[in-house]
Design an enzyme around this catalytic site. Structure first.
Site, PDB file in Angstrom:
ATOM      1  N   ASP A  61      -6.892 -12.520  -3.672  1.00  0.00           N
ATOM      2  CA  ASP A  61      -6.525 -11.301  -4.382  1.00  0.00           C
ATOM      3  C   ASP A  61      -7.082 -11.284  -5.807  1.00  0.00           C
ATOM      4  O   ASP A  61      -6.428 -10.804  -6.737  1.00  0.00           O
ATOM      5  CB  ASP A  61      -5.008 -11.112  -4.409  1.00  0.00           C
ATOM      6  N   GLY A  90     -13.494 -21.840  14.414  1.00  0.00           N
ATOM      7  CA  GLY A  90     -13.371 -21.094  15.660  1.00  0.00           C
ATOM      8  C   GLY A  90     -12.234 -21.517  16.557  1.00  0.00           C
ATOM      9  O   GLY A  90     -12.445 -21.725  17.761  1.00  0.00           O
ATOM     10  N   HIS A 120      -6.605  -6.129  -4.792  1.00  0.00           N
ATOM     11  CA  HIS A 120      -5.933  -4.962  -4.208  1.00  0.00           C
ATOM     12  C   HIS A 120      -5.932  -3.761  -5.153  1.00  0.00           C
ATOM     13  O   HIS A 120      -5.618  -2.653  -4.738  1.00  0.00           O
ATOM     14  CB  HIS A 120      -4.519  -5.310  -3.744  1.00  0.00           C
ATOM     15  N   ASN A 161       1.077  -3.302 -13.234  1.00  0.00           N
ATOM     16  CA  ASN A 161       0.839  -4.593 -13.893  1.00  0.00           C
ATOM     17  C   ASN A 161      -0.174  -5.447 -13.133  1.00  0.00           C
ATOM     18  O   ASN A 161      -0.646  -6.466 -13.663  1.00  0.00           O
ATOM     19  CB  ASN A 161       2.130  -5.399 -14.008  1.00  0.00           C
ATOM     20  N   SER A 162      -0.478  -5.072 -11.911  1.00  0.00           N
ATOM     21  CA  SER A 162      -1.376  -5.881 -11.084  1.00  0.00           C
ATOM     22  C   SER A 162      -2.678  -6.189 -11.808  1.00  0.00           C
ATOM     23  O   SER A 162      -3.365  -5.288 -12.275  1.00  0.00           O
ATOM     24  CB  SER A 162      -1.699  -5.143  -9.779  1.00  0.00           C
TER      25      SER A 162
END
Length: 519
Positions: free
Chosen positions: A186, A313, A154, A259-260
């Site tokens: 992430d 699916g 992100h 801080n990510s």
């Protein structure tokens, strides 16, 4: 907010308890003897080898270190060890011409969307100034001497430009390339070419992480580069399936926007997690992705640029008491209800139908939707998994089936350019990376151009990552002149552009902006 201070005074407490203990001995002895003379008998001390042996049976601490304090310079040495491998990341992305977001770390969107509310002290999400660049902050850490860096997806997902600063005192910024990224975990890999060997962070393991152990979080909170905060692991296995594939390590080491992507490090100096999220409702509740899970996907990210996940699916829902009652399930609610079957998909071909309940897949119980998603997603593309299925008829009678389901790649993970409306326009020469079109009322309405604005040629597209994008050119800009020569139509713009650097002036909203296009 003022914090209340607490102080614990251990020594007086110990002294009182010790006195009470001895007083108890004398009192008991005196009562047992009645009016006779008091006699005190002290136990014979154990021989030293025996005492040490007894301690080893249930040691509160390492007997060799009893009474020894932690090293006084532990955190100083840890900072010296880890900080050189921590980098600050700054990103920029073109904003939608109808209005965009201001200066913020995407971690704010990440948890505000999940929990609601605004991160305290964070910039507001909307900018009053349209058609500007969205700036972002993040952190990363170097894992290989050639400049390979781990960060959060992100942090870089929407970025046109990614700049990396190695040291807070170093003014040089290195442009980073995205090697691979994955939104479900992430995690992202980026790389810089510093033309020298770089210090690296040592990756540890997270399988043995314990609640209560000391940890340090490193990062770039609110632009304060190379910040180190100390805390403990406050919980492990914190599953928040809505935002991450892996259960988190929870810590009270201070984590803030910026801080990510930074490392969570144990007291031995090993990275045990990647800081990724905060609970915006609380103080001292941050989350890190366990490093064992990160290590399992790094090689695939570097090789393929993304994570390929399985897909069968089906639409699914966890079976609860209401669903179980509707199906006529006599057992306690369990399994995953199939709510939809994609026509021609793997499950359809295998024979699975709507209202089937999948109770097991690939030998793993599927008590929740997340269980099934993880079981399928972890299997190799092109392989297969056995699905154990319960099927109930209208009277609640159950039949059991086992289907062999082929695993295909999840379409959501196939890298595609985001869908964008295509506008007529001519490509700029010399790989400048933009399209330009003559002014029209339709384009002006589409891009929100003020009616009082000049009627010059309009930028209709800017290629992400191109030299023009990095220079700040945006969709909806109106050319006034190129290399100091006035322009009135697309032909003028294309004729006056040259190889190398171009000096241009554009109108953006109600502002006049001067840019340099080209390398």
């Amino acid at each position: 907010m003022r914090l209340r201070k607490f102080s614990l005074k251990w020594i007086p407490t110990v002294a009182i308890l010790s006195s009470l203990a001895w007083a108890g001995c004398f009192l008991d002895n005196a009562q047992s003897q009645g009016s006779k003379a008091t006699t005190v008998t002290t136990p014979t001390p154990k021989p030293t080898p025996q005492a040490i042996s007894d301690l080893k049976q249930t040691p509160p601490l390492d007997p060799a270190k009893l009474g020894q304090p932690l090293p006084a310079n532990l955190w100083i040495e840890l900072s010296k060890l880890v900080n050189p491998a921590v980098v600050s990341i700054t990103t920029a992305a073109a904003v939608n011409p109808r209005g965009g977001r201001g200066y913020r770390d995407p971690i704010q969107d990440f948890f505000e969307e999940f929990y609601g509310g605004q991160v305290p002290g964070a910039p507001q999400g909307r900018s009053a100034r349209p058609r500007e660049q969205m700036m972002g902050l993040g952190t990363g850490f170097i894992i290989r001497e050639d400049g390979l860096i781990i960060t959060n997806n992100h942090v870089v997902e929407q970025a046109d430009i990614i700049k990396v600063q190695l040291d807070a005192s170093d003014e040089k910024l290195y442009e980073a390339e995205v090697i691979g990224r994955d939104s479900r975990t992430d995690i992202a890999l980026i790389k810089i070419d510093a033309k020298k060997k770089l210090p690296v962070a040592q990756l540890g393991d997270s399988k043995n992480v314990q609640v209560g152990e000391y940890v340090a979080a490193f990062g770039n909170p609110y632009g304060h580069a190379h910040t180190m905060t100390i805390g403990i692991v406050s919980a492990i296995g914190r599953a928040i399936a809505e935002i991450n594939r892996f259960p988190f390590i929870q810590t009270d080491a201070s984590i803030n926007p910026g801080n990510s992507g930074g490392p969570l490090v144990n007291a031995q100096g090993y990275v045990i997690g990647v800081n990724t999220a905060i609970d915006a409702r609380a103080q001292g509740i941050g989350f890190a992705i366990p490093i064992d899970d990160v290590k399992n996907i790094v090689a695939q990210l570097e090789k393929e640029g993304r994570i390929r996940r399985g897909f069968i699916g089906v639409g699914i829902a966890t079976v609860d008491e209401d669903i179980a009652a509707q199906l006529g399930m006599s057992e306690s609610p369990r399994g995953v209800l199939v709510t939809q079957v994609l026509r021609g998909g793997p499950a359809d071909k295998a024979g699975i139908k709507p209202y089937d309940v999948i109770i097991e897949f690939d030998g793993k119980k599927t008590n929740t939707s997340a269980d099934l998603q993880n079981s399928v997603g972890d299997l190799k593309i092109g392989g297969s998994g056995k699905a154990k299925v319960w099927r109930f008829d209208e009277r609640g009678r159950r039949k059991d089936f086992t289907y062999d389901v082929k695993i295909e790649e999840n379409p959501d993970d196939i890298r595609k350019a985001p869908a964008q409306k295509q506008y007529f326009g001519q490509n700029a020469p010399f790989d400048l990376g933009f399209k330009v079109s003559n002014h029209s009322a339709e384009l002006a309405r589409e891009f929100g151009i003020p009616t009082q604005a000049p009627k010059g040629p309009i930028v209709t597209d800017v290629t992400r990552g191109s030299s023009s994008s990095r220079s700040g050119l945006m969709v909806g800009d109106i050319f006034l002149d190129v290399n100091r020569q006035p322009v009135t139509n697309t032909r003028d713009v294309l004729k006056l552009l040259k190889k190398g650097r171009n000096f241009v002036r554009v109108v953006r909203g109600y502002n006049f902006v001067v840019l340099t296009l080209g390398e």
